[in-house]
Design a protein around this motif. Structure first.
Motif, PDB file in Angstrom:
ATOM      1  N   MET A  18       6.962  51.938  44.670  1.00 37.24           N
ATOM      2  CA  MET A  18       7.862  52.870  45.132  1.00 37.24           C
ATOM      3  C   MET A  18       7.990  54.205  45.945  1.00 37.24           C
ATOM      4  N   LYS A  35      10.902  41.167  46.082  1.00 37.79           N
ATOM      5  CA  LYS A  35      10.955  41.895  47.041  1.00 37.79           C
ATOM      6  C   LYS A  35      10.038  42.507  48.104  1.00 37.79           C
ATOM      7  N   ASN A  77      15.271  55.812  40.900  1.00 37.07           N
ATOM      8  CA  ASN A  77      15.266  54.404  39.906  1.00 37.07           C
ATOM      9  C   ASN A  77      14.732  55.004  38.380  1.00 37.07           C
ATOM     10  N   LEU A  78      13.978  55.814  38.871  1.00 33.73           N
ATOM     11  CA  LEU A  78      13.641  56.242  36.807  1.00 33.73           C
ATOM     12  C   LEU A  78      14.266  57.165  36.194  1.00 33.73           C
ATOM     13  N   ASP A  97       1.566  45.332  39.175  1.00 29.40           N
ATOM     14  CA  ASP A  97       1.808  44.088  39.591  1.00 29.40           C
ATOM     15  C   ASP A  97       1.856  44.963  40.812  1.00 29.40           C
ATOM     16  N   GLY A 137      16.041  47.673  30.208  1.00 28.96           N
ATOM     17  CA  GLY A 137      15.087  47.665  31.649  1.00 28.96           C
ATOM     18  C   GLY A 137      14.216  48.747  31.396  1.00 28.96           C
ATOM     19  N   PHE A 138      14.433  49.883  31.713  1.00 28.03           N
ATOM     20  CA  PHE A 138      12.456  50.319  32.546  1.00 28.03           C
ATOM     21  C   PHE A 138      12.767  51.481  31.606  1.00 28.03           C
ATOM     22  N   THR A 198       3.043  48.765  41.673  1.00 28.85           N
ATOM     23  CA  THR A 198       2.727  49.709  40.324  1.00 28.85           C
ATOM     24  C   THR A 198       2.673  49.340  39.322  1.00 28.85           C
ATOM     25  N   ASN A 220      10.635  43.139  35.521  1.00 35.62           N
ATOM     26  CA  ASN A 220      11.224  44.419  36.331  1.00 35.62           C
ATOM     27  C   ASN A 220       9.629  44.379  37.871  1.00 35.62           C
ATOM     28  N   ALA A 262       9.470  43.586  41.586  1.00 40.08           N
ATOM     29  CA  ALA A 262       9.327  44.333  42.916  1.00 40.08           C
ATOM     30  C   ALA A 262       8.683  42.924  43.543  1.00 40.08           C
ATOM     31  N   LYS A 266      21.399  51.709  38.430  1.00 45.19           N
ATOM     32  CA  LYS A 266      21.459  50.154  38.400  1.00 45.19           C
ATOM     33  C   LYS A 266      21.696  49.085  37.254  1.00 45.19           C
ATOM     34  N   SER A 267      21.710  48.014  37.825  1.00 46.85           N
ATOM     35  CA  SER A 267      22.289  46.926  37.581  1.00 46.85           C
ATOM     36  C   SER A 267      22.732  46.941  35.743  1.00 46.85           C
ATOM     37  N   GLY A 268      21.761  46.246  35.221  1.00 48.89           N
ATOM     38  CA  GLY A 268      21.236  45.350  33.956  1.00 48.89           C
ATOM     39  C   GLY A 268      22.203  46.872  32.881  1.00 48.89           C
ATOM     40  N   THR A 269      20.648  47.827  33.342  1.00 43.26           N
ATOM     41  CA  THR A 269      21.012  49.552  32.441  1.00 43.26           C
ATOM     42  C   THR A 269      22.461  49.937  32.728  1.00 43.26           C
TER      43      THR A 269
HETATM   44  P1  ADP Z   1      17.503  46.547  37.220  1.00 43.53           P
HETATM   45  O1  ADP Z   1      15.878  46.089  36.693  1.00 43.53           O
HETATM   46  O2  ADP Z   1      18.622  46.504  36.042  1.00 43.53           O
HETATM   47  O3  ADP Z   1      17.873  47.379  37.656  1.00 43.53           O
HETATM   48  P2  ADP Z   1      15.974  49.098  35.363  1.00 43.53           P
HETATM   49  O4  ADP Z   1      16.284  50.106  34.298  1.00 43.53           O
HETATM   50  O5  ADP Z   1      14.871  47.336  34.109  1.00 43.53           O
HETATM   51  O6  ADP Z   1      17.285  48.287  35.804  1.00 43.53           O
HETATM   52  O7  ADP Z   1      14.719  49.226  36.587  1.00 43.53           O
HETATM   53  C1  ADP Z   1      15.672  50.370  37.195  1.00 43.53           C
HETATM   54  C2  ADP Z   1      14.739  50.304  38.773  1.00 43.53           C
HETATM   55  O8  ADP Z   1      13.417  51.037  38.975  1.00 43.53           O
HETATM   56  C3  ADP Z   1      14.749  49.253  39.322  1.00 43.53           C
HETATM   57  O9  ADP Z   1      16.292  48.393  39.942  1.00 43.53           O
HETATM   58  C4  ADP Z   1      13.878  48.786  40.002  1.00 43.53           C
HETATM   59  O10 ADP Z   1      14.206  50.245  41.656  1.00 43.53           O
HETATM   60  C5  ADP Z   1      13.033  50.357  39.733  1.00 43.53           C
HETATM   61  N1  ADP Z   1      11.084  49.493  39.624  1.00 43.53           N
HETATM   62  C6  ADP Z   1      10.908  49.803  38.183  1.00 43.53           C
HETATM   63  N2  ADP Z   1      10.001  49.081  38.329  1.00 43.53           N
HETATM   64  C7  ADP Z   1       9.494  49.071  38.699  1.00 43.53           C
HETATM   65  C8  ADP Z   1       8.506  48.259  39.181  1.00 43.53           C
HETATM   66  N3  ADP Z   1       7.555  47.549  38.409  1.00 43.53           N
HETATM   67  N4  ADP Z   1       8.341  48.473  41.305  1.00 43.53           N
HETATM   68  C9  ADP Z   1       9.312  48.389  41.839  1.00 43.53           C
HETATM   69  N5  ADP Z   1      10.247  49.217  41.361  1.00 43.53           N
HETATM   70  C10 ADP Z   1      11.179  49.535  39.774  1.00 43.53           C
END
Ligand code: ADP
Ligand code: MG
Length: 256
Positions: free
Chosen positions: A80, A43, A88-89, A75, A121-122, A167, A36, A40, A94-97
């Motif tokens: 965000m 991006k 996002n949280l 990082d 993911g997160f 972040t 992640n 980031a 999101k994709s993987g999750t």
């Molecule tokens: P994925 O990586 O598959 O999108 P995650 O659950 O790992 O799913 O993360 C969810 C979302 O949270 C990410 O798509 C991103 O938008 C945001 N995110 C997570 N970690 C970070 C980070 N370190 N910096 C910025 N955005 C983050």
């Protein structure tokens, strides 16, 4: 004042699964969080080009604090906004999750199996942490936000101070029990091994301060030294024999 929010129902289900996970490869949380951080930074790099900003030194930092039982991953990526934090949280879009969630629905399979198959993911942070705090500041924004959660209860968001863009994730590790040694993730050599194992090809430096022994005037002393833990060599440039199955499958999961 912190605002208290509930997780969306689906997030909550995934979260419960993570919190109560008996999955034996909990160590993959580190690869997920590093991936992640790397995304980031990618991006941010694009953002910087668009905004004619000099991207500067881009990278990831890990810090271990045995006394407070915390593992911190920072990082200087895109960061965000408050809205993005919630989106996002707090929800699963999101994709993987999302793929993981679909699989959970479909199959009546051993859940630990599924955790192994997907980038989860997160929320994988909650496999090892009883509290996760995220401090974040978006590129181009003056504001910074703190997101805190102990899991099932939901999360809190409030304004905070953060000098730099990006972040910072602080994981407060669970107490060790009969089944699991969480303290291993506070051990420098263990964390270095995990980065090598799962995140070696990440193309930004993953740095950590490590204690090294050095000879100073005939005496052996431990001296803190800044170390880059990953080689940053992409998988396809490494000798085939050196690339493990694990690395390959992680790579495919994260890129396709
Ligand atoms: P994925 O990586 O598959 O999108 P995650 O659950 O790992 O799913 O993360 C969810 C979302 O949270 C990410 O798509 C991103 O938008 C945001 N995110 C997570 N970690 C970070 C980070 N370190 N910096 C910025 N955005 C983050
Ligand atoms: Mg991810």
């Amino acid at each position: 004042m912190a605002e208290k929010k509930e997780f969306q129902a689906e997030s909550r289900r995934l979260l419960d699964l993570m919190i109560n996970s008996i999955y034996t490869h909990k160590e993959i949380f580190l690869r997920e969080l590093i991936s992640n951080a790397s995304d980031a930074i990618d991006k941010y790099y694009h953002w910087a080009l668009e905004h004619h900003e000099e991207p500067g030194d881009l990278g990831i930092r890990i810090e271990l604090d045995e006394t407070n039982r915390t593992l911190t991953i920072s990082d200087n990526g895109i960061g965000m906004t408050k809205e993005e934090l919630e989106e996002n949280l707090g929800t699963i879009a999101k994709s993987g999750t999302l793929a993981f969630k679909e699989e959970l629905k479909k199959q009546d399979k051993d859940q630990s199996d599924i955790i192994g198959q997907f980038g989860v993911g997160f929320y994988s942070a909650f496999m090892v942490a009883d509290e996760v705090t995220v401090y974040t500041r978006a590129a181009g924004s003056e504001e910074a936000w703190e997101w805190k959660s102990q899991g099932a209860d939901g999360y809190e968001i409030e304004a905070c101070d953060k000098e730099e863009r990006g972040t910072m994730l602080v994981l407060h590790l669970k107490a060790d029990d009969d089944q699991e040694d969480y303290s291993q993730y506070l051990q420098s050599y263990r964390v270095q091994d995990l980065v090598k194992k799962y995140s070696d090809y990440i193309r930004y430096p993953i740095r950590m301060t490590v204690e090294t022994t050095q000879e100073v005037d005939g005496e052996t002393k431990t001296v803190p030294e800044e170390k880059t833990l990953n080689s940053m060599v992409p998988l396809w440039k490494r000798p085939k024999a050196e690339v493990t199955e694990e690395e390959l499958s992680t790579f495919y999961k994260q890129h396709f």
